[in-house]
Motif scaffolding. Structure first.
Motif, short mmCIF file in Angstrom:
data_model
loop_
_atom_site.label_atom_id
_atom_site.label_comp_id
_atom_site.label_asym_id
_atom_site.label_seq_id
_atom_site.Cartn_x
_atom_site.Cartn_y
_atom_site.Cartn_z
N GLU A 401 0.94 -1.37 0.01
CA GLU A 401 0.10 0.09 0.11
C GLU A 401 0.69 1.20 -0.06
OE1 GLU A 401 -3.35 0.07 -0.21
OE2 GLU A 401 -3.44 -2.43 -0.09
N MET A 402 0.25 2.36 -0.43
CA MET A 402 1.17 3.64 -0.55
C MET A 402 0.69 4.30 0.83
SD MET A 402 2.78 3.30 -3.14
CE MET A 402 3.32 5.20 -3.20
N GLY A 403 -0.18 3.84 1.59
CA GLY A 403 -0.36 4.56 2.89
C GLY A 403 0.68 5.01 4.01
N TYR A 404 0.54 5.56 4.56
CA TYR A 404 1.84 5.99 5.60
C TYR A 404 0.94 6.42 6.89
CZ TYR A 404 1.37 10.83 3.89
OH TYR A 404 0.74 11.77 3.76
N GLY A 405 1.76 6.56 8.04
CA GLY A 405 1.15 7.01 9.32
C GLY A 405 -0.23 6.45 9.75
N LYS A 406 -0.91 7.12 10.17
CA LYS A 406 -2.19 6.67 10.75
C LYS A 406 -3.06 5.65 9.99
CE LYS A 406 -6.88 7.89 12.55
NZ LYS A 406 -7.83 8.95 12.84
N ALA A 407 -3.16 5.94 8.42
CA ALA A 407 -3.72 5.19 7.59
C ALA A 407 -3.04 3.83 7.39
CB ALA A 407 -3.61 6.01 6.17
N LEU A 408 -1.66 3.75 7.39
CA LEU A 408 -1.12 2.58 7.35
C LEU A 408 -1.24 1.62 8.69
CD1 LEU A 408 0.90 0.67 5.92
CD2 LEU A 408 2.90 1.92 6.90
N LYS A 409 -1.10 2.18 9.82
CA LYS A 409 -1.45 1.65 10.80
C LYS A 409 -2.83 0.95 10.92
CE LYS A 409 1.59 4.38 13.73
NZ LYS A 409 1.86 5.55 14.88
N GLU A 410 -3.85 1.66 10.59
CA GLU A 410 -5.16 1.27 10.29
C GLU A 410 -5.37 -0.17 9.36
OE1 GLU A 410 -7.88 4.29 9.68
OE2 GLU A 410 -7.89 5.39 11.85
N GLU A 411 -4.67 0.19 8.41
CA GLU A 411 -4.78 -0.96 7.55
C GLU A 411 -3.90 -2.08 7.98
OE1 GLU A 411 -5.68 -2.64 3.89
OE2 GLU A 411 -6.21 -0.56 4.64
N ILE A 412 -2.72 -2.13 8.63
CA ILE A 412 -2.12 -3.16 9.27
C ILE A 412 -2.97 -4.08 10.32
CG2 ILE A 412 -0.26 -3.87 10.67
CD1 ILE A 412 1.29 -1.75 9.35
N LEU A 413 -3.81 -3.27 10.81
CA LEU A 413 -4.66 -3.92 11.70
C LEU A 413 -5.63 -4.79 11.37
CD1 LEU A 413 -4.84 -1.13 14.64
CD2 LEU A 413 -3.56 -3.22 14.59
N LYS A 414 -5.94 -4.65 10.02
CA LYS A 414 -7.10 -5.38 9.37
C LYS A 414 -6.67 -6.71 8.92
CE LYS A 414 -9.47 -1.28 8.04
NZ LYS A 414 -9.86 -0.21 6.56
#
Length: 567
Positions: A401-414
């Motif tokens: 994913e191209m996300g980072y910060g909060k967006a990346l953290k939320e994605e990792i938790l799913k």
């Protein structure tokens, strides 16, 4: 050579079979010496990684480059050895063998043997298996049938604790089971689809596995499975069956067992006058001292190929080609199961569903081909089953994913999408030219001849392998799964870790090594009850059958000993 005291019985090996032989002989009152070529492993205290987490390992569980060299054969399995269980697998540089043709010999030299790392799948044979050789004119006939072994299956299942579901299938007899583990939502979907879309008796069920699941059950010094799925490290709860947690402590409690580790048995001593074995010859693995132990009864449970090697090395004027080898069957008919092939798929939906714990088990699809005229397959004999599991992908998808910060953290938790994978386990026919012999030139570090393997898949196996892939792809597609792909990895016989044969049972010393009680035909105070005795291989995991035959043979030996037969 030093000669030690006389025992009533000697058991060679401490794995699945050796533990049962020790338990039954000791409980019958025989003073029993149990010999293990590897190091001592005590239950709980010698499981150094039993509670480790992934972050406890520098390489996240993978072997270092140096370890990959040490375990270059063991590593062919793929799932083992790892950093957390490599101490339960042999160092291949220290324990070489000769591969005339590729043979993947996976071993564990320690007290408990591979009972510490086995897959625990526990299935009964049926008369379809015991009768197949005779009906098809393959190799030789088994000297037993299901009715002979059924009560011993009962005994073993109730003692070790096997969880599972009775199905009423003639090709897979029912047993004495602990409560079954549960299929997850995708596996239930597959079960429903298979029952609706196939009319040839296919069934999806939970695996029958040697794990205690009933919290109210009374297993001495063993607890219920904790769903940690860290089994190959050794289970401190005793939730799954191993020699270390169950049969060896039972033998020890009798006061009749003497356990000696680091004892490499290389020969069975034979007396030409009495026509019986008198004991075993041992090399101390640490001191190189040679010792001879005496006993009235010998149980060879060193693991199939190792037991064959000991018999081949046990030469005398009466048996110049190995103990009991009048038939020239010793070392022949080596078998395994098909492995490292099957299919994978992705599954849409169920994104609001997950599962609890890390279930140390999967689903099972019993054999459904070549059972009768309606299920006959052209081109090959016998059959196969499947073992698999469905799960949700982990956070690694987020790496792309191209996300980072909060967006990346939320994605990792799913958790990710559901996926499903299946491995086929197929029967391997017993060919006399698939054999193991003693190398005339290559020796190990103790000066003993290395085993040389000349074993291969043949036409029947290759044709079955194609059908194994074809049928599971068909099931996945009819279940509505996506991106269905078959796979077949490079492998050789042995990789299923179900090596069998080499000292087969039969009706006559002219065609086999052992009789219906696992005794060497011509040396009746020697019993062989590990995988070496197998006359054919079925397609189910064999360990439960080894245990049932061992319990039966040990009680036969104890009765004969008490009657003075071996005096």
């Amino acid at each position: 050579m030093n000669t030690e005291d006389q025992y009533d019985a000697i058991v060679v090996g401490t794995g699945i079979s050796g533990g049962w032989a020790a338990k039954e002989l000791c409980e019958n009152g025989l003073k029993t010496l149990v010999l293990e070529r590897g190091r001592m492993v005590k239950h709980v205290q010698d499981y150094p990684t039993m509670n480790d987490d992934p972050w406890d390992y520098d390489l996240k569980g993978e072997l270092s480059k140096d370890d990959k060299k040490k375990y270059h054969v063991q590593n062919r399995v793929g799932w083992a050895p790892k950093e957390d269980n490599k101490h339960f697998f042999v160092n291949d540089l220290e324990h070489p063998y000769v591969e005339t043709k590729r043979f993947d010999w996976i071993r564990g030299y320690q007290v408990g043997g591979r009972s510490l790392t086995w897959g625990r799948q526990s299935y009964r044979w049926s008369d379809i298996d015991f009768e197949a050789n005779k009906k098809e004119g393959i190799s030789i006939d088994w000297p037993v049938r299901y009715k002979d072994i059924s009560p011993w299956y009962d005994k073993v299942e109730e003692y070790i604790g096997v969880s599972g579901e009775n199905l009423g299938l003639r090709q897979l007899p029912d047993g004495k089971y602990q409560p079954a583990m549960q299929l997850n939502c995708v596996e239930k979907d597959l079960k429903k689809a298979v029952s609706e879309k196939f009319d040839d008796g296919r069934v999806v069920t939970i695996g029958r596995t040697a794990h205690i699941t009933d919290p109210n059950a009374n297993f001495e010094n063993r607890g219920v499975c904790q769903n940690r799925n860290r089994c190959s490290r050794g289970c401190p709860f005793g939730g799954y069956f191993s020699s270390n947690s169950s049969t060896l402590p039972a033998a020890e409690r009798t006061g009749n067992m003497t356990l000696r580790a680091n004892s490499i048995v290389y020969e069975i001593s034979y007396d030409d006058v009495t026509k019986k074995a008198t004991g075993v010859k041992v090399i101390d693995a640490e001191t190189n001292e040679k010792i001879e132990f005496k006993a009235k009864v010998i149980f060879l449970c060193a693991s199939a190929m190792a037991s064959v090697g000991i018999l081949l090395q046990s030469k005398s004027a009466r048996f110049p080609n190995g103990l009991g080898n009048d038939s020239d069957a010793l070392g022949r008919g080596i078998m395994d199961h098909h492995y490292k092939l099957g299919a994978t798929a992705k599954v849409d939906g169920y994104l609001d569903k997950y599962y609890k714990g890390r279930r140390a088990n999967g689903f099972y699809i019993p054999r459904f081909v070549n059972l009768d005229a309606a299920t006959k397959r052209e081109g090959y004999l016998r059959g196969f089953g499947y073992q698999g599991t469905a799960s949700r992908q982990d956070w690694s998808a987020a790496v792309a994913e191209m996300g980072y910060g909060k967006a990346l953290k939320e994605e990792i938790l799913k958790p990710g999408q559901w996926q499903i994978g299946v491995t086929g386990f197929g029967e391997f026919l017993p060919y006399d030219d698939n054999r193991v012999t003693l190398s005339p030139t290559e020796k190990d570090k103790w000066g003993l001849p290395q085993l040389a393997f000349d074993v291969e898949f043949k036409e029947n196996e290759y044709r079955m392998r194609e059908d194994i892939k074809k049928e599971i792809v068909d099931m996945f597609k009819k279940a509505g799964f996506k991106d269905v792909n078959s796979y077949e990895e490079s492998s050789g016989p042995g990789l299923g870790i179900h090596e069998m044969g080499g000292a087969r049972m039969g009706h006559s010393a002219k065609t086999s090594i052992l009789n219906k009680h696992n005794q060497v035909h011509t040396v009746p105070n020697v019993y062989v009850t590990d995988g070496a005795f197998m006359t054919s291989s079925s397609c189910v995991n064999p360990s439960l059958t080894y245990m049932a035959f061992t319990a039966r043979a040990a009680n036969h030996a104890a009765a004969a000993f008490k009657a003075g037969t071996f005096s």
